[in-house]
Design a protein around this motif. Structure first.
Motif, PDB file in Angstrom:
ATOM      1  N   GLU A   1       0.840  -1.202   0.000  1.00 25.72           N
ATOM      2  CA  GLU A   1       0.000   0.000   0.000  1.00 25.72           C
ATOM      3  C   GLU A   1       0.877   1.256   0.000  1.00 25.72           C
ATOM      4  OE1 GLU A   1      -3.233   0.594  -0.245  1.00 25.72           O
ATOM      5  OE2 GLU A   1      -3.713  -1.522  -0.469  1.00 25.72           O
ATOM      6  N   ALA A   2       1.949   1.215   0.769  1.00 25.79           N
ATOM      7  CA  ALA A   2       2.865   2.360   0.813  1.00 25.79           C
ATOM      8  C   ALA A   2       3.516   2.577  -0.550  1.00 25.79           C
ATOM      9  CB  ALA A   2       3.929   2.140   1.885  1.00 25.79           C
ATOM     10  N   ASP A   3       3.867   1.500  -1.223  1.00 23.46           N
ATOM     11  CA  ASP A   3       4.469   1.614  -2.559  1.00 23.46           C
ATOM     12  C   ASP A   3       3.513   2.314  -3.527  1.00 23.46           C
ATOM     13  OD1 ASP A   3       6.870   0.414  -1.903  1.00 23.46           O
ATOM     14  OD2 ASP A   3       6.209  -1.605  -2.462  1.00 23.46           O
ATOM     15  N   ARG A   4       2.241   1.988  -3.427  1.00 20.64           N
ATOM     16  CA  ARG A   4       1.249   2.618  -4.311  1.00 20.64           C
ATOM     17  C   ARG A   4       1.122   4.110  -4.001  1.00 20.64           C
ATOM     18  NH1 ARG A   4      -1.771  -2.181  -2.624  1.00 20.64           N
ATOM     19  NH2 ARG A   4      -1.526  -3.799  -4.215  1.00 20.64           N
ATOM     20  N   ALA A   5       1.162   4.443  -2.720  1.00 16.80           N
ATOM     21  CA  ALA A   5       1.074   5.855  -2.332  1.00 16.80           C
ATOM     22  C   ALA A   5       2.297   6.629  -2.818  1.00 16.80           C
ATOM     23  CB  ALA A   5       0.940   5.972  -0.813  1.00 16.80           C
ATOM     24  N   ILE A   6       3.464   6.019  -2.716  1.00 13.41           N
ATOM     25  CA  ILE A   6       4.695   6.665  -3.182  1.00 13.41           C
ATOM     26  C   ILE A   6       4.620   6.916  -4.684  1.00 13.41           C
ATOM     27  CG2 ILE A   6       7.168   6.296  -3.566  1.00 13.41           C
ATOM     28  CD1 ILE A   6       7.166   4.778  -0.842  1.00 13.41           C
ATOM     29  N   ALA A   7       4.147   5.924  -5.429  1.00 11.00           N
ATOM     30  CA  ALA A   7       4.024   6.079  -6.885  1.00 11.00           C
ATOM     31  C   ALA A   7       3.070   7.219  -7.229  1.00 11.00           C
ATOM     32  CB  ALA A   7       3.536   4.770  -7.507  1.00 11.00           C
TER      33      ALA A   7
ATOM     34  N   LEU B   1       2.355   9.886  -5.356  1.00 11.17           N
ATOM     35  CA  LEU B   1       2.986  11.161  -5.003  1.00 11.17           C
ATOM     36  C   LEU B   1       4.061  11.552  -6.012  1.00 11.17           C
ATOM     37  CD1 LEU B   1       3.510  11.219  -1.136  1.00 11.17           C
ATOM     38  CD2 LEU B   1       2.526  13.043  -2.519  1.00 11.17           C
ATOM     39  N   GLU B   2       4.864  10.593  -6.408  1.00 12.98           N
ATOM     40  CA  GLU B   2       5.954  10.896  -7.333  1.00 12.98           C
ATOM     41  C   GLU B   2       5.419  11.247  -8.718  1.00 12.98           C
ATOM     42  OE1 GLU B   2       8.576   7.551  -6.995  1.00 12.98           O
ATOM     43  OE2 GLU B   2       9.567   8.367  -5.205  1.00 12.98           O
ATOM     44  N   ALA B   3       4.293  10.658  -9.092  1.00 12.08           N
ATOM     45  CA  ALA B   3       3.675  11.007 -10.374  1.00 12.08           C
ATOM     46  C   ALA B   3       3.130  12.432 -10.333  1.00 12.08           C
ATOM     47  CB  ALA B   3       2.558  10.021 -10.707  1.00 12.08           C
ATOM     48  N   GLU B   4       2.588  12.836  -9.178  1.00  4.51           N
ATOM     49  CA  GLU B   4       2.058  14.195  -9.035  1.00  4.51           C
ATOM     50  C   GLU B   4       3.187  15.219  -9.110  1.00  4.51           C
ATOM     51  OE1 GLU B   4       0.756  17.894  -7.481  1.00  4.51           O
ATOM     52  OE2 GLU B   4       2.248  16.606  -6.509  1.00  4.51           O
ATOM     53  N   GLY B   5       4.266  14.953  -8.392  1.00  5.45           N
ATOM     54  CA  GLY B   5       5.504  15.678  -8.627  1.00  5.45           C
ATOM     55  C   GLY B   5       5.788  16.965  -7.885  1.00  5.45           C
ATOM     56  N   SER B   6       4.808  17.589  -7.219  1.00  2.14           N
ATOM     57  CA  SER B   6       5.081  18.901  -6.620  1.00  2.14           C
ATOM     58  C   SER B   6       5.509  18.822  -5.159  1.00  2.14           C
ATOM     59  CB  SER B   6       3.846  19.811  -6.732  1.00  2.14           C
ATOM     60  OG  SER B   6       2.822  19.385  -5.850  1.00  2.14           O
ATOM     61  N   SER B   7       5.230  17.698  -4.508  1.00  4.87           N
ATOM     62  CA  SER B   7       5.573  17.573  -3.093  1.00  4.87           C
ATOM     63  C   SER B   7       7.042  17.205  -2.928  1.00  4.87           C
ATOM     64  CB  SER B   7       4.690  16.509  -2.431  1.00  4.87           C
ATOM     65  OG  SER B   7       5.020  16.367  -1.074  1.00  4.87           O
ATOM     66  N   VAL B   8       7.666  17.772  -1.901  1.00  5.04           N
ATOM     67  CA  VAL B   8       9.081  17.517  -1.648  1.00  5.04           C
ATOM     68  C   VAL B   8       9.267  16.571  -0.463  1.00  5.04           C
ATOM     69  CG1 VAL B   8      11.311  18.573  -1.106  1.00  5.04           C
ATOM     70  CG2 VAL B   8       9.684  19.788  -2.558  1.00  5.04           C
ATOM     71  N   ALA B   9       8.669  16.916   0.673  1.00  2.00           N
ATOM     72  CA  ALA B   9       8.895  16.138   1.892  1.00  2.00           C
ATOM     73  C   ALA B   9       8.019  14.891   1.973  1.00  2.00           C
ATOM     74  CB  ALA B   9       8.658  17.013   3.122  1.00  2.00           C
ATOM     75  N   PHE B  10       6.793  14.976   1.481  1.00  2.00           N
ATOM     76  CA  PHE B  10       5.871  13.857   1.657  1.00  2.00           C
ATOM     77  C   PHE B  10       6.369  12.551   1.035  1.00  2.00           C
ATOM     78  CE2 PHE B  10       1.397  13.914   3.312  1.00  2.00           C
ATOM     79  CZ  PHE B  10       1.645  14.859   4.288  1.00  2.00           C
ATOM     80  N   PRO B  11       6.924  12.581  -0.177  1.00  2.00           N
ATOM     81  CA  PRO B  11       7.450  11.318  -0.715  1.00  2.00           C
ATOM     82  C   PRO B  11       8.520  10.706   0.189  1.00  2.00           C
ATOM     83  CG  PRO B  11       7.259  12.939  -2.465  1.00  2.00           C
ATOM     84  CD  PRO B  11       7.007  13.666  -1.181  1.00  2.00           C
ATOM     85  N   GLU B  12       9.368  11.559   0.763  1.00  2.00           N
ATOM     86  CA  GLU B  12      10.413  11.043   1.653  1.00  2.00           C
ATOM     87  C   GLU B  12       9.811  10.465   2.927  1.00  2.00           C
ATOM     88  OE1 GLU B  12      13.841   9.718   3.149  1.00  2.00           O
ATOM     89  OE2 GLU B  12      13.475  10.429   1.102  1.00  2.00           O
TER      90      GLU B  12
END
Length: 273
Positions: A120-126, A128-139
């Protein structure tokens, strides 16, 4: 196409201007050229407004999706945590304080459940990274996902003690913080919708997550890395600190510290990811 009428009007005025220039009617041609420019500017503003609305709608969808995923992961993690504690209680109640065969099997079941949370976390990371504007949340997601992987590995070895539970508690706390931040961000977006439209921004599109919220998440990450480092330093000493799994976890903590610095630097310098 939005703005098509304005563009067509501009095209018509440009043609009129060409005809008047050919007839040496330059003042009138200048008026037509200015009108064409005005119509194109109106079309541009209309398109920008539509793109802004589409961007906001997409961000609303992403935020709602992330909140749903975090809530799902939280629910799953709380179940694993409760079961980990119950298994540990049975282990501590035994004479030798070692897990029995039955408890090892129960712990491995929880390890499998933890692996589901990792997915589930992997899906959330994907997302967020596709959206692209967040800096801290993906980390944050990467770090909480790594903690989930540590928990899964520990449970697979029937390591259900205080250290494993401490990692699970960190995961739960982080997910709750993320849910809270996502809810606040969605409320801010709703508030903006109900307010008069702001003037066009020179800073580009609105970020998915407010920078202040991201800085709060960075601070929380930093505190957890520090606390975990102190705790592991006390718990694992001498030969125990040389065990491969513990060495791996300590290296992960050092890596997290470096990434926190990088994320903070990216925010300060206005860079994404």
């Amino acid at each position: 196409m939005p703005g098509r009428e304005k563009i067509q009007d501009a095209n018509d005025f440009q043609k009129k201007a060409e005809e008047k220039i050919a007839k040496d009617q330059r003042p009138d041609a200048g008026n037509d050229q200015q009108e064409a420019k005005n119509r194109l500017e109106q079309a541009k503003k209309r398109l920008e407004e539509i793109l802004r609305q589409m961007r906001e709608e997409e961000q609303e969808r992403v935020l709602a999706d992330l909140q749903h995923r975090c809530e799902k992961m939280l629910q799953m993690q709380e179940i694993v945590y409760d079961n980990t504690r119950k298994i540990d209680e049975r282990v501590q109640a035994s004479v030798d304080k070692k897990p029995s065969r039955e408890e090892e099997i129960a712990a491995r079941r929880q390890s499998d459940k933890e692996d589901e949370i990792v997915m589930e976390a992997d899906r959330a990371i994907a997302l967020l990274e596709a959206e692209g504007s967040s800096v801290a949340f993906p980390e944050v997601f990467h770090q909480v996902r790594n903690d989930m992987a540590h928990v899964s590995r520990r449970l697979a070895k029937a390591n259900v003690g205080p250290e494993t539970q401490a990692i699970e508690e960190d995961i739960i706390a982080t997910l709750k913080e993320m849910i809270d931040a996502l809810k606040k961000q969605q409320q801010e977006m709703r508030d903006r919708k109900n307010s008069p439209p702001p003037p066009p921004s020179q800073d580009g599109p609105q970020n998915l997550i407010d920078r202040l919220a991201e800085l709060r998440m960075i601070k929380a990450m930093q505190v957890r890395v520090y606390n975990r480092t102190v705790l592991w330093g006390k718990r694992y000493q001498g030969e125990q600190a040389k065990e491969p799994d513990i060495v791996s976890e300590l290296k992960d903590l050092a890596s997290r510290q470096a990434r926190i610095f990088q994320v903070t630097d990216n925010i300060v310098k206005g860079r994404n990811q």
